[in-house]
Scaffold this motif. Structure first.
Motif, PDB file in Angstrom:
ATOM      1  N   SER A 697       0.894  -1.143  -0.024  1.00 41.40           N
ATOM      2  CA  SER A 697       0.022   0.105   0.362  1.00 41.40           C
ATOM      3  C   SER A 697       1.147   1.272   0.003  1.00 41.40           C
ATOM      4  N   TYR A 698       0.242   2.256  -0.988  1.00 37.14           N
ATOM      5  CA  TYR A 698       1.367   3.589  -0.566  1.00 37.14           C
ATOM      6  C   TYR A 698      -0.057   5.116  -0.544  1.00 37.14           C
ATOM      7  N   ARG A 699       0.407   4.927   0.598  1.00 37.90           N
ATOM      8  CA  ARG A 699      -0.280   6.893   0.770  1.00 37.90           C
ATOM      9  C   ARG A 699       0.141   7.554   0.769  1.00 37.90           C
ATOM     10  N   GLY A 700      -0.015   8.494  -0.238  1.00 35.95           N
ATOM     11  CA  GLY A 700       0.766  10.170  -0.581  1.00 35.95           C
ATOM     12  C   GLY A 700       0.666  10.769   0.351  1.00 35.95           C
ATOM     13  N   ALA A 701       1.844  12.104   0.497  1.00 34.04           N
ATOM     14  CA  ALA A 701       1.518  13.158   1.378  1.00 34.04           C
ATOM     15  C   ALA A 701       0.464  13.781   1.978  1.00 34.04           C
ATOM     16  N   GLN A 702       0.594  13.873   3.013  1.00 30.95           N
ATOM     17  CA  GLN A 702      -1.064  14.916   4.040  1.00 30.95           C
ATOM     18  C   GLN A 702      -0.447  16.286   4.154  1.00 30.95           C
ATOM     19  N   ASP A 703      -0.859  17.153   4.004  1.00 33.66           N
ATOM     20  CA  ASP A 703      -0.753  18.275   4.287  1.00 33.66           C
ATOM     21  C   ASP A 703      -1.500  18.282   5.492  1.00 33.66           C
ATOM     22  N   THR A 704      -1.681  18.300   7.158  1.00 31.42           N
ATOM     23  CA  THR A 704      -2.543  18.673   7.974  1.00 31.42           C
ATOM     24  C   THR A 704      -3.575  20.101   8.237  1.00 31.42           C
ATOM     25  N   VAL A 705      -2.162  20.659   7.771  1.00 35.33           N
ATOM     26  CA  VAL A 705      -2.447  22.414   7.499  1.00 35.33           C
ATOM     27  C   VAL A 705      -2.290  23.185   6.755  1.00 35.33           C
ATOM     28  N   PRO A 706      -2.933  23.417   5.803  1.00 38.62           N
ATOM     29  CA  PRO A 706      -3.044  24.506   4.481  1.00 38.62           C
ATOM     30  C   PRO A 706      -2.394  25.157   4.112  1.00 38.62           C
ATOM     31  N   ARG A 707      -1.307  25.404   3.155  1.00 36.81           N
ATOM     32  CA  ARG A 707      -0.211  26.286   3.463  1.00 36.81           C
ATOM     33  C   ARG A 707       1.324  25.939   4.299  1.00 36.81           C
ATOM     34  N   GLY A 708       0.764  24.480   4.841  1.00 34.60           N
ATOM     35  CA  GLY A 708       1.806  24.578   5.977  1.00 34.60           C
ATOM     36  C   GLY A 708       3.312  24.498   6.032  1.00 34.60           C
ATOM     37  N   THR A 709       3.907  24.322   6.734  1.00 36.43           N
ATOM     38  CA  THR A 709       5.373  24.478   7.366  1.00 36.43           C
ATOM     39  C   THR A 709       5.343  22.703   7.060  1.00 36.43           C
ATOM     40  N   GLY A 710       7.030  22.223   7.254  1.00 38.17           N
ATOM     41  CA  GLY A 710       7.387  20.605   6.920  1.00 38.17           C
ATOM     42  C   GLY A 710       6.481  19.982   8.663  1.00 38.17           C
ATOM     43  N   ALA A 711       6.739  20.789   9.051  1.00 36.44           N
ATOM     44  CA  ALA A 711       6.461  20.054  10.766  1.00 36.44           C
ATOM     45  C   ALA A 711       4.905  19.784  10.492  1.00 36.44           C
ATOM     46  N   TYR A 712       4.360  20.334   9.877  1.00 34.11           N
ATOM     47  CA  TYR A 712       2.814  20.129   9.085  1.00 34.11           C
ATOM     48  C   TYR A 712       1.913  18.970   8.328  1.00 34.11           C
ATOM     49  N   LEU A 713       3.925  18.766   8.473  1.00 33.52           N
ATOM     50  CA  LEU A 713       3.717  17.420   6.560  1.00 33.52           C
ATOM     51  C   LEU A 713       3.287  16.275   7.111  1.00 33.52           C
ATOM     52  N   LEU A 714       1.991  15.104   6.806  1.00 35.41           N
ATOM     53  CA  LEU A 714       2.139  13.721   7.204  1.00 35.41           C
ATOM     54  C   LEU A 714       3.703  13.294   5.414  1.00 35.41           C
ATOM     55  N   PRO A 715       5.035  12.818   5.892  1.00 35.19           N
ATOM     56  CA  PRO A 715       4.926  12.620   4.333  1.00 35.19           C
ATOM     57  C   PRO A 715       4.968  11.040   4.195  1.00 35.19           C
ATOM     58  N   SER A 716       4.900  10.199   2.713  1.00 33.96           N
ATOM     59  CA  SER A 716       4.330   9.424   2.235  1.00 33.96           C
ATOM     60  C   SER A 716       4.970   8.082   2.648  1.00 33.96           C
ATOM     61  N   TYR A 717       4.403   7.547   2.701  1.00 34.45           N
ATOM     62  CA  TYR A 717       4.816   5.604   2.490  1.00 34.45           C
ATOM     63  C   TYR A 717       4.264   4.838   2.395  1.00 34.45           C
ATOM     64  N   PHE A 718       5.256   4.082   1.937  1.00 35.15           N
ATOM     65  CA  PHE A 718       4.919   2.805   1.439  1.00 35.15           C
ATOM     66  C   PHE A 718       5.369   1.453   2.521  1.00 35.15           C
ATOM     67  N   LEU A 719       4.256   0.544   2.279  1.00 38.82           N
ATOM     68  CA  LEU A 719       4.469  -0.998   3.557  1.00 38.82           C
ATOM     69  C   LEU A 719       3.955  -1.704   2.559  1.00 38.82           C
ATOM     70  N   MET A 720       4.952  -2.954   2.508  1.00 45.59           N
ATOM     71  CA  MET A 720       4.987  -4.204   1.720  1.00 45.59           C
ATOM     72  C   MET A 720       4.188  -5.471   3.082  1.00 45.59           C
ATOM     73  N   ASN A 721       3.439  -5.935   2.654  1.00 44.84           N
ATOM     74  CA  ASN A 721       3.446  -7.394   4.216  1.00 44.84           C
ATOM     75  C   ASN A 721       3.828  -8.178   2.732  1.00 44.84           C
ATOM     76  N   GLY A 722       3.888  -9.517   3.770  1.00 47.06           N
ATOM     77  CA  GLY A 722       3.540 -10.787   3.315  1.00 47.06           C
ATOM     78  C   GLY A 722       3.062 -12.137   4.356  1.00 47.06           C
ATOM     79  N   SER A 723       3.072 -13.348   3.379  1.00 47.37           N
ATOM     80  CA  SER A 723       2.289 -13.859   4.668  1.00 47.37           C
ATOM     81  C   SER A 723       2.471 -15.714   4.196  1.00 47.37           C
ATOM     82  N   VAL A 724       2.782 -16.967   4.121  1.00 51.13           N
ATOM     83  CA  VAL A 724       2.501 -18.052   3.725  1.00 51.13           C
ATOM     84  C   VAL A 724       1.364 -19.402   4.785  1.00 51.13           C
ATOM     85  N   THR A 725       0.297 -19.493   3.919  1.00 50.11           N
ATOM     86  CA  THR A 725      -0.147 -20.843   4.929  1.00 50.11           C
ATOM     87  C   THR A 725      -0.198 -21.868   4.232  1.00 50.11           C
ATOM     88  N   PHE A 726      -0.146 -23.174   5.177  1.00 44.62           N
ATOM     89  CA  PHE A 726       0.059 -24.143   5.053  1.00 44.62           C
ATOM     90  C   PHE A 726      -0.931 -25.087   5.374  1.00 44.62           C
TER      91      PHE A 726
END
Length: 776
Positions: A697-726
C-alpha cells in the motif's frame, strides 16, 4: 486474525475460520452465482439488498439455482449497481491483517481513517470529505454502519472488527435507501450470522512485541427455526513505543469483545435477528513523538517510537485514577439490535431497532513530554437509540423498483475534557471543560429505479433530514493544583442548532453489454451542524456552526471479461464542497483568539478511482486499486493568529488579521495505491496446499494545515506485507507465517497540535508472527 467466509474461484475447502451458509460452501464459483441469482429474484432493492438476501439465505429454505455463469469474483450483483463501492470479503480482511477500522484505509482508494491526538476514536475522510472531531460530539461526514445500524458517533466503531463477513465502502452522499444522509459516504460492516449447521472454530495469532490475538466462534441450530452464534476476540501486548527518559514501554493492548446472535424464523416469510455486543478497551494509549516544540523545551525526536509522560499525583487524585497510570484508555461499550424482515407479498418490510451505550475514560499526554503541559483526560458518556422502518418492492412488471422508509435516532451525550497546565507559563492550574449534548434526528427517504428499457435504468432518490441538537450546561472550571480547591468557574448559556434540509440524487445506468455497465449520477448531501466542545473559554466559542453540504458529480464503469476472470471498475468525480466544517481559530473582542470550528464557504475536490482484479489461471489472484484526488479552497479566509497576537503586544488592542487561502491546496493525500498477489499451489503430497500472498500500500503526503510548513506534513509512505499458509486440502486446520511492514519503514499516521508541541503518531514497525486456526 479475523474470521473468514471463503470466496473466489481459486480457493478450495476450508480456510481459517471459514463459515458455510446453509449447506452450500461459499468457496465455490457456483455459490457466488447462486447468491447473485437470489439477489436478482428478491424484491428487496437498494444498497442493503445483498445483506438482506444473505440473511434470508441463511435462515430461509435452502434452495440451489445453478446457472451457466461461473464467477471468479465475489459481489457479482454489485457489478450491476451504480456507484464505486469497494467491497472486501472476510478472507481479504484476515489476509491484510485488518484488526481495527483504521486498517481498512490500506485497502480502499481515497479513504483515510485517523485517530486524533493519541485518542482512541477514529475520524473518517472519504474522497477528502471528513471532519476532525477529537471530542466526538458531532456527527461524522462519513457514516459507519454495523449490521445496518448507523453509528452517528464514530467513537462507537472502535473495537467491533471481529467475526466480520464483509465490508463495503461507498463514497459520495448517501442515505436515499437506508439509514441517515451525510456528505462523505459510508463504511458498511456486516458480521457473520447464525448458521443452520454446527460450526465452531478458534485461531491464535502470536507476533513480535509479545502481541497475541485470539478469536473464536460457535454457530449452531437450537431448533429447525432457531439458531445462535457466539463470537469473541482478545488482543494483548504489542507495545513498541517507549519512554525516552527511562525506557519504559508503552502501547500494550488489552482488549476484549463478545457478540451473540439469535436468528428465528417463525414462518417461511419472516426473519427475526437479535444481536447483543460488548467490548472493553483497557489498552495503553497510542502516544506520540515530538515533531516540533514551540516552547523549545525538547528537540524533535529522531526516533518516532519515543515518547514521554509524567503524571502529576495531584492531577491523578482529582481524576480518580492511579498516580502510576500510564497514558491509557478505559472504554466500555455495549448494545443490542433487533432486526426483523417479512415478505408481505407486494413488498418487503424491514425494521431495525438499536440501543448502544458507551463510556469513555482516556488519559492522554498530548505533548509527548515529561513536562506537565498537555496531560489531558477525556471522559464521555453516550447513549444512542435508533429505529428504522423500510419498505421495498417492485411494480410495473418489475420495471420499477422502489424503497421508502424512515429513520429516527435519539442521542444523550455528556463529556468532560481535563487538562493539566501546571508547567505552562501563566497557567498553574487544572482545568475542566464540561458539557451536555442532547440530540435527535428524524429522516425520511425514498428511492426509485425505473427500467426504461432492458438496458437503461433511471434512478431518483430523495431524503429529508431534521436534526435538532442542543449544547447545555457548558462550563469551564479551574482548580488549585495543591489544594484542589476550585478557583474559577464560568457557565455559558445554552445553545442549539437546527438542520432541516433535503438531500437527493438523480442517476442513469446503461448496461452496454451483460458484462459492461456505464453509470452517471448527481447527488446532494447534507451533514448537520454542531458545536465546539474541546475547551470552551468564551460564549462565542460555544455557539454552534452551520451544516455543510455537497454537490457530487460522478461517472463510472464496471466491467468483467474473459469469463469473469478479469474485473475492471473505474470512476471519476467532482465535488463542490460548501460550508465545510473545519477546526480553526476565531477572534473574540476583548478576549483574544480561541480555537473553534468554522465553516469554509466554498471548495472543490476532483479525482479518479480504478480497481483491477484478475484470475489469469487457477491458483493465481492479482488485484490493484488506484485512487487520485485533488482539493482546492475557493473561498477561505483564515485568522492569522500570529499577526493578531503581535498587534495586541504592540497596541494592547485586539484586531483581526486574515490570510486568504483562496486557491490553496486542501492538503488531502493525492495518491493512494494498494495491490495484492496470491498463489495457491496444487496439492502437495496429494493432501496439502500452500498459499503465498504479498501485498503493498502507498499513501501520498498529507498536509494537515493549508500552506503549512514541513512540521505539519505527514510524509508519504510505502508498506509491504507477506504471508505463507499451509493447510490440508480437506481438513479443519491451517498454519500461517506472516510479516507486516516487511521493509520496517518509519511512517506517521496522524499528527496534532494541542498545546505547544506538534505531535506525531507513528505507524507500526515490522511485525513477524504466526497464526494457527482450527475450524469445524
Amino acid at each position: 486474525m479475523r474470521q473468514k467466509s471463503v470466496m473466489g474461484h481459486a480457493f478450495r475447502g476450508f480456510l481459517m475460520l471459514s463459515v458455510c451458509t446453509g449447506c452450500l460452501p461459499l468457496g465455490s464459483a457456483v455459490a457466488e452465482t447462486v447468491q447473485d441469482e437470489k439477489q436478482r429474484k428478491t424484491p428487496v432493492v437498494g444498497r442493503h439488498a445483498a445483506a438482506a438476501t444473505q440473511a434470508h439465505a441463511r435462515t430461509g429454505p435452502e434452495e440451489i439455482h445453478v446457472t451457466r455463469a461461473r464467477r471468479a469474483f465475489s459481489f457479482g450483483a454489485d457489478q450491476h449497481r451504480a456507484g464505486n463501492t469497494t467491497n472486501l470479503t472476510a478472507e481479504e480482511l484476515v489476509t491484510h491483517h485488518v484488526t481495527t477500522v483504521e486498517d481498512i484505509q490500506n485497502l480502499v482508494p481515497n479513504l483515510t481513517i485517523q485517530t486524533e491526538g493519541g485518542s482512541n476514536v477514529p475520524d473518517y475522510y472519504l474522497r477528502g470529505i471528513g471532519m476532525q472531531d477529537y471530542t466526538q460530539n458531532n456527527m461524522s461526514s462519513v457514516m459507519t454502519y454495523f449490521d445496518d445500524v448507523p453509528y452517528t458517533i464514530t467513537a462507537m466503531s472502535s473495537g467491533q472488527m471481529f467475526d466480520v463477513a464483509a465490508v463495503g465502502v461507498e463514497p459520495g452522499p448517501v442515505g436515499f435507501e437506508h439509514g441517515l444522509a451525510d456528505t462523505g459516504g459510508e463504511v458498511r460492516i456486516t458480521t457473520n450470522d447464525p448458521t443452520k449447521t454446527l460450526h465452531y472454530g478458534v485461531s491464535e495469532d502470536i507476533a513480535s512485541y509479545a502481541r497475541s490475538k485470539t478469536n473464536f466462534y460457535v454457530s449452531a441450530p437450537i431448533t429447525d427455526r432457531l439458531q445462535f452464534r457466539i463470537a469473541g476476540q482478545m488482543l494483548q501486548g504489542g507495545a513498541f513505543r517507549y519512554n525516552r527518559d527511562n525506557g519504559e514501554s508503552l502501547g500494550r493492548a488489552n482488549e476484549g469483545a463478545l457478540r451473540a446472535k439469535l436468528a428465528w424464523q417463525p414462518d417461511d416469510k419472516t426473519n427475526i435477528k437479535l444481536t447483543g455486543n460488548w467490548s472493553q478497551d483497557s489498552s495503553e494509549a497510542d502516544a506520540g513523538f515530538i515533531l516540533g516544540d514551540n516552547s523549545n523545551i525538547l528537540p524533535r525526536d529522531r526516533d518516532i517510537y519515543a515518547t514521554g509522560w509524567n503524571l502529576n499525583p495531584q492531577y491523578a487524585k482529582i481524576l480518580g485514577i492511579s498516580p502510576k497510570s500510564k497514558p491509557s484508555y478505559n472504554d466500555v461499550q455495549w448494545g443490542i439490535n433487533l432486526n426483523m424482515d417479512r415478505d408481505l407479498g407486494w413488498a418487503h418490510l424491514a425494521t431495525i431497532s438499536s440501543f448502544q451505550q458507551q463510556q469513555r475514560h482516556e488519559y492522554i499526554d498530548r505533548d509527548a513530554e515529561s513536562v506537565r503541559s498537555g496531560d489531558s483526560y477525556l471522559t464521555g458518556s453516550t447513549n444512542v437509540f435508533s429505529q428504522e422502518v423500510r419498505l421495498s418492492g417492485k411494480v410495473l412488471d418489475d420495471r420499477l423498483q422502489w424503497v421508502a422508509g424512515m429513520y429516527y435516532n435519539r442521542v444523550r451525550a455528556s463529556g468532560e475534557n481535563w487538562f493539566d497546565y501546571t508547567d505552562r507559563v501563566g497557567k498553574n492550574y487544572f482545568q475542566n471543560s464540561a458539557h451536555v449534548q442532547p440530540q435527535q434526528d428524524f429522516a425520511q427517504f425514498a428511492n426509485l429505479t425505473y427500467s426504461l428499457t432492458p438496458k437503461l435504468r433511471l434512478i431518483f432518490g430523495l431524503e429529508h433530514q431534521t436534526d435538532d441538537r442542543q449544547f447545555l450546561q457548558d462550563a469551564v472550571y479551574r482548580y488549585n493544583p495543591t489544594t484542589l480547591a476550585k478557583t474559577y468557574s464560568q457557565v455559558f448559556g445554552d445553545h442549539g442548532t437546527l438542520t432541516n434540509q433535503f438531500s437527493g440524487k438523480v442517476g442513469i445506468n446503461y448496461q452496454l453489454q451483460p458484462n459492461v455497465m456505464l453509470y452517471a449520477d448527481i447527488r446532494r448531501g447534507v451533514k448537520p451542524g454542531g458545536f465546539t466542545a474541546n475547551t470552551t473559554l468564551t460564549e462565542q466559542q460555544a455557539a454552534g456552526f452551520k451544516p455543510e453540504w455537497l454537490m457530487a458529480y460522478e461517472v463510472g464503469f464496471k466491467t468483467e471479461f474473459f469469463n469473469h476472470r478479469l474485473r475492471i471498475n473505474g470512476a471519476a468525480f467532482w465535488d463542490s464542497y460548501h460550508d465545510q466544517q473545519y477546526f480553526s481559530y476565531i477572534l473574540v473582542p476583548n478576549w483574544g483568539t480561541v480555537g473553534s470550528y468554522v465553516n469554509v464557504p466554498r471548495s472543490h475536490i476532483f479525482g479518479t478511482e480504478l480497481s483491477i482484479s484478475a484470475h489469469p489461471f487457477r491458483g493465481l489472484t492479482l488485484s490493484q486499486n488506484v485512487g487520485y484526488q485533488r482539493g482546492t479552497y475557493d473561498d477561505f479566509q483564515v485568522l492569522n493568529v500570529q499577526a493578531v497576537s503581535a498587534y495586541y503586544a504592540r497596541t494592547g488592542q485586539w484586531k483581526s488579521f486574515t490570510d486568504s487561502y483562496n486557491g490553496a491546496d486542501m492538503g488531502i493525500p493525492k495518491l493512494t495505491l494498494n495491490g495484492t498477489i496470491s498463489y495457491e499451489t496444487k496439492p502437495v503430497f496429494r493432501k496439502y496446499t500452500i498459499r503465498m500472498e504479498g501485498d503493498y500500500s502507498y499513501r501520498g503526503a498529507q498536509d494537515t494545515v493549508p500552506r503549512g510548513t514541513g512540521a505539519y506534513l505527514l510524509p508519504s509512505y510505502f508498506l509491504m506485507n507477506g504471508s505463507v499458509t499451509f493447510r490440508p486440502v480437506r481438513g479443519p486446520w491451517s498454519v500461517t507465517a506472516y510479516a507486516t511492514n516487511i521493509l520496517n519503514r518509519d511512517y506517521i499516521v496522524s499528527r496534532t497540535l494541542a498545546t505547544t508541541v506538534n505531535m506525531g503518531i507513528s505507524g507500526q514497525p515490522r511485525f513477524v508472527g504466526g497464526r494457527f486456526a482450527y475450524n469445524f
